[in-house]
Design a protein around this motif. Sequence first.
Motif, PDB file in Angstrom:
ATOM      1  N   VAL A 163       1.012  -3.569  -2.342  1.00 40.53           N
ATOM      2  CA  VAL A 163       1.984  -2.983  -1.630  1.00 40.53           C
ATOM      3  C   VAL A 163       2.491  -3.947  -0.632  1.00 40.53           C
ATOM      4  N   ASN A 164       3.730  -4.045  -0.458  1.00 40.28           N
ATOM      5  CA  ASN A 164       4.605  -4.616   0.457  1.00 40.28           C
ATOM      6  C   ASN A 164       4.314  -6.292   0.217  1.00 40.28           C
ATOM      7  N   LEU A 165       4.382  -6.629  -1.088  1.00 40.27           N
ATOM      8  CA  LEU A 165       4.457  -7.803  -1.421  1.00 40.27           C
ATOM      9  C   LEU A 165       5.650  -8.814  -1.204  1.00 40.27           C
ATOM     10  N   GLN A 166       5.121  -9.722  -0.275  1.00 39.96           N
ATOM     11  CA  GLN A 166       6.287 -10.368   0.224  1.00 39.96           C
ATOM     12  C   GLN A 166       6.125 -11.912  -0.070  1.00 39.96           C
TER      13      GLN A 166
ATOM     14  N   GLU B  25       4.574  -5.919  -7.355  1.00 37.76           N
ATOM     15  CA  GLU B  25       4.622  -4.944  -6.198  1.00 37.76           C
ATOM     16  C   GLU B  25       4.347  -3.394  -6.837  1.00 37.76           C
ATOM     17  N   ASN B  26       3.438  -2.884  -6.101  1.00 35.79           N
ATOM     18  CA  ASN B  26       2.812  -1.527  -6.680  1.00 35.79           C
ATOM     19  C   ASN B  26       1.938  -1.380  -7.865  1.00 35.79           C
TER      20      ASN B  26
END
Length: 183
Positions: A169-172, A21-22
Amino acid sequence: TIQLIPRLSEPTLVTAVLVGENQPVKKGQPIFQFDRRPYEFKVKKLEAELAAAKQNVLVLKADVEVTAASIPKTQSDLAYAKIESQRYQKLAEDQSGSEQDAQKWATQVSVDEANVKVAIAQAELARLKYESEIDGVNTTVANVQAELDQARYYLDNTTLVAPEDGRIVNLQVRPGMVAGEIR
């Protein structure tokens, strides 16, 4: 913002998430790895089918030769039946032979005429199968090659890479998820 969507033919298991993430990423950097095995199996299967299709072209060529060779034999059988039919017809007319023998040979002429037509048709069918091509390649070979190319494309896409420089971003996505479930 670029939404990352895997280019795979079916839902596939995520085996590795290669970024956090990021995290900044560079264009072409691997981001996710998907299970390669189903795609590898498909490639191997199609490679075998392609080899068989190429071998079958040689079989088709042999079929052309075999069916073409049968035509003179059937024509010879017809010529012989015509001679015998004329001979037995003359004997029957002179009352030196039976009418039944004359009819038998007349029937044989009809059978042999049909056999000549069948032999010619089979030779033509064999020729058409052998000569069925697209861009100089047998159509069956071309079809399997296209399927193999597509399978290799999907195999190559089991590693999802960054389409541009950027930041995740917004790693799901997590290992064990199925790609069809990723949003």
